[in-house]
Design a protein around this motif. Structure first.
Motif, mmCIF file in Angstrom:
data_model
loop_
_atom_site.group_PDB
_atom_site.id
_atom_site.type_symbol
_atom_site.label_atom_id
_atom_site.label_comp_id
_atom_site.label_asym_id
_atom_site.label_seq_id
_atom_site.Cartn_x
_atom_site.Cartn_y
_atom_site.Cartn_z
ATOM 1 N N PHE A 1 0.710 -1.364 -0.125
ATOM 2 C CA PHE A 1 -0.060 -0.133 0.058
ATOM 3 C C PHE A 1 0.382 1.267 0.352
ATOM 4 N N ILE A 2 0.534 2.765 -0.517
ATOM 5 C CA ILE A 2 1.176 3.767 -0.503
ATOM 6 C C ILE A 2 0.082 4.974 -0.146
ATOM 7 N N ALA A 3 -0.129 5.373 1.037
ATOM 8 C CA ALA A 3 -0.298 6.754 1.563
ATOM 9 C C ALA A 3 0.480 8.100 1.320
ATOM 10 N N LYS A 4 -0.305 8.621 1.318
ATOM 11 C CA LYS A 4 0.296 10.216 1.951
ATOM 12 C C LYS A 4 0.553 10.985 3.158
ATOM 13 N N HIS A 5 1.327 10.707 3.393
ATOM 14 C CA HIS A 5 2.272 10.938 4.536
ATOM 15 C C HIS A 5 2.291 12.713 4.641
ATOM 16 N N VAL A 6 0.701 13.200 5.449
ATOM 17 C CA VAL A 6 0.797 14.369 5.804
ATOM 18 C C VAL A 6 1.483 15.666 6.178
ATOM 19 N N GLY A 7 1.227 16.660 4.982
ATOM 20 C CA GLY A 7 2.822 17.627 4.610
ATOM 21 C C GLY A 7 3.927 16.851 4.344
ATOM 22 N N MET A 8 3.733 15.985 3.870
ATOM 23 C CA MET A 8 5.179 14.895 3.645
ATOM 24 C C MET A 8 4.838 14.094 2.376
ATOM 25 N N ALA A 9 6.646 13.270 2.684
ATOM 26 C CA ALA A 9 6.216 12.661 1.147
ATOM 27 C C ALA A 9 5.199 11.126 1.502
ATOM 28 N N HIS A 10 5.350 10.175 0.448
ATOM 29 C CA HIS A 10 4.635 9.087 0.878
ATOM 30 C C HIS A 10 5.148 8.072 1.511
ATOM 31 N N VAL A 11 3.764 7.483 2.172
ATOM 32 C CA VAL A 11 4.641 6.285 3.128
ATOM 33 C C VAL A 11 3.934 5.031 2.148
ATOM 34 N N HIS A 12 5.240 4.315 2.742
ATOM 35 C CA HIS A 12 4.763 2.801 2.026
ATOM 36 C C HIS A 12 5.178 1.889 2.502
ATOM 37 N N GLY A 13 4.239 0.563 2.398
ATOM 38 C CA GLY A 13 3.878 -0.247 3.412
ATOM 39 C C GLY A 13 3.923 -1.677 2.690
ATOM 40 N N ARG A 14 3.819 -2.725 4.161
ATOM 41 C CA ARG A 14 2.844 -4.262 2.904
ATOM 42 C C ARG A 14 2.615 -4.992 4.194
ATOM 43 N N PHE A 15 1.871 -6.006 4.184
ATOM 44 C CA PHE A 15 0.850 -6.115 5.242
ATOM 45 C C PHE A 15 2.622 -8.400 4.778
ATOM 46 N N THR A 16 2.221 -8.716 5.761
ATOM 47 C CA THR A 16 3.883 -10.158 5.354
ATOM 48 C C THR A 16 2.548 -11.416 5.657
ATOM 49 N N ARG A 17 1.183 -11.236 6.431
ATOM 50 C CA ARG A 17 0.818 -12.519 6.503
ATOM 51 C C ARG A 17 -0.644 -12.321 5.666
ATOM 52 N N PHE A 18 -0.885 -13.564 4.624
ATOM 53 C CA PHE A 18 -1.864 -13.389 4.316
ATOM 54 C C PHE A 18 -1.886 -15.006 3.636
ATOM 55 N N GLU A 19 -3.828 -15.310 2.678
ATOM 56 C CA GLU A 19 -3.526 -16.451 2.358
ATOM 57 C C GLU A 19 -4.980 -15.647 1.296
ATOM 58 N N GLY A 20 -5.046 -16.470 0.352
ATOM 59 C CA GLY A 20 -5.665 -15.821 -0.733
ATOM 60 C C GLY A 20 -5.883 -17.373 -1.410
ATOM 61 N N GLY A 21 -7.154 -17.791 -2.763
ATOM 62 C CA GLY A 21 -6.549 -18.131 -3.380
ATOM 63 C C GLY A 21 -7.912 -17.103 -4.921
ATOM 64 N N ILE A 22 -8.081 -18.121 -5.885
ATOM 65 C CA ILE A 22 -9.019 -18.562 -7.626
ATOM 66 C C ILE A 22 -9.107 -19.471 -7.385
ATOM 67 N N ARG A 23 -10.578 -19.267 -8.066
ATOM 68 C CA ARG A 23 -11.134 -20.876 -8.502
ATOM 69 C C ARG A 23 -11.558 -20.262 -9.805
ATOM 70 N N VAL A 24 -10.807 -20.650 -10.461
ATOM 71 C CA VAL A 24 -11.357 -20.242 -11.848
ATOM 72 C C VAL A 24 -12.229 -21.436 -12.772
ATOM 73 N N ALA A 25 -12.903 -21.110 -13.162
ATOM 74 C CA ALA A 25 -14.063 -21.250 -13.707
ATOM 75 C C ALA A 25 -14.397 -21.500 -15.279
ATOM 76 N N GLN A 26 -15.170 -22.377 -15.580
ATOM 77 C CA GLN A 26 -14.897 -22.406 -17.237
ATOM 78 C C GLN A 26 -15.360 -21.346 -17.634
ATOM 79 N N ASN A 27 -15.787 -20.488 -17.394
ATOM 80 C CA ASN A 27 -16.105 -19.232 -17.895
ATOM 81 C C ASN A 27 -15.467 -18.056 -16.904
#
Length: 304
Positions: A136-162
């Motif tokens: 993620f990137i967020a504007k630091h109030v009055g200054m530069a951007h804040v760059h961050g990330r999330f290090t723990r997650f899980e996910g998946g995709i179920r791809v259908a024929q359509n």
């Protein structure tokens, strides 16, 4: 300064000729318009038009065509790139040169059906955390951007024929947020922001895939953050499928982006700013750089 969308007027010229434009120009500005049609010559209302300065590479204005397929804008003099897009159609890029005091004749832009890329095989695909990043990137109030990330997650995709019927689910451990500054991270995890003690997860569940042409899709779904659920659209680019990894697994990759507004999720930016505690601005750019591994071909086949 860009004035945004202006009105247009059809002339009484010969049938089939492009209509004339009636645009009130501010001093020093010029204007252009376009008429967007589908392959059958029918007007495309709701097509997205983005105008970008060729030298600055910044978006000068963007909007959608009216029900008759028209888009009109007044702009400062200069060269611009105009990108026109609509769901399931191939995008078109044009260039225009704006001159002060000149209203350009409207361009006719025809969007053809998009070429369908070879998509991943139907079945279940799971995120590969070592090769996936949620940033993620967020504007630091009055200054530069804040760059961050999330290090723990899980996910998946179920791809259908359509592909339009496919599904994506992502669960993020909100406490895994990191920006490289421990004091700031603790504050972002606190009750002033994510409140991870009461809302430990950030969840996204898709509702549908919408094809945008080429390798582009919009992934519509519901994002639940800070106990609040909102509909969001992720601008997604499919990056292809390869055999790779330690076990030569079949993998697919995609890059998805969205802009989130903190107030939509009851994170009241103005209230926090008034109390002197806002360390990031009102909008956050979210990016998912995903690589997924093919696991099982168990996507249900829809009945005929």
């Amino acid at each position: 300064m860009v004035l945004g969308l202006l009105r247009h007027r059809r002339s009484h010229s010969a049938q089939g000729a492009a209509p004339a434009l009636s645009v009130p120009l501010p001093p020093g500005a010029g204007a252009f318009g376009c008429e967007v049609l589908d392959a059958l010559g029918q007007p495309l209302g709701g097509a997205e038009v983005t105008v970008t300065g060729q030298n600055s590479h910044r978006v000068a204005t963007r909007g959608t065509t009216d029900p008759y397929g028209y888009f009109v804008a007044a702009l400062p003099p200069g060269a611009y790139s105009v990108m026109t897009m609509a769901e399931s159609l191939s995008p078109v890029r044009e260039t225009v040169e704006i001159t002060a005091g000149v209203v350009l004749p409207p361009q006719r832009i025809v969007l053809e059906p998009g070429r369908q890329l070879e998509l991943p095989p139907s079945g279940t695909w799971l995120f590969d955390p070592p090769h996936t990043a949620i940033r993620f990137i967020a504007k630091h109030v009055g200054m530069a951007h804040v760059h961050g990330r999330f290090t723990r997650f899980e996910g998946g995709i179920r791809v259908a024929q359509n592909m339009a019927d496919s599904q994506v689910q992502v669960r993020i451990d909100a406490s895994s947020l990191t920006t490289g500054n421990q004091t700031r991270d603790n504050h972002l995890r606190s009750g002033d922001f994510l409140d991870v003690e009461h809302y430990p997860y950030i969840d996204f569940t898709s509702t549908r895939f919408a094809y945008r042409g080429g390798s582009k899709w919009t992934l519509h779904g519901t994002l639940t953050l800070h106990g609040t659920s909102r509909s969001v659209g992720l601008d997604t680019e499919y990056l292809g499928t390869v055999n790779g990894g330690y076990e030569q697994e079949l993998r697919c990759a995609a890059l998805a982006k969205a802009e989130l507004h903190r107030e939509d999720f009851t994170l009241d930016y103005r209230s926090m700013l008034a109390r002197g505690i806002a360390v990031v601005g009102p909008t956050v750019q979210l990016e998912l750089d995903v690589q997924a591994m093919y696991r099982t071909p168990d996507t249900p086949t829809p009945p005929n």
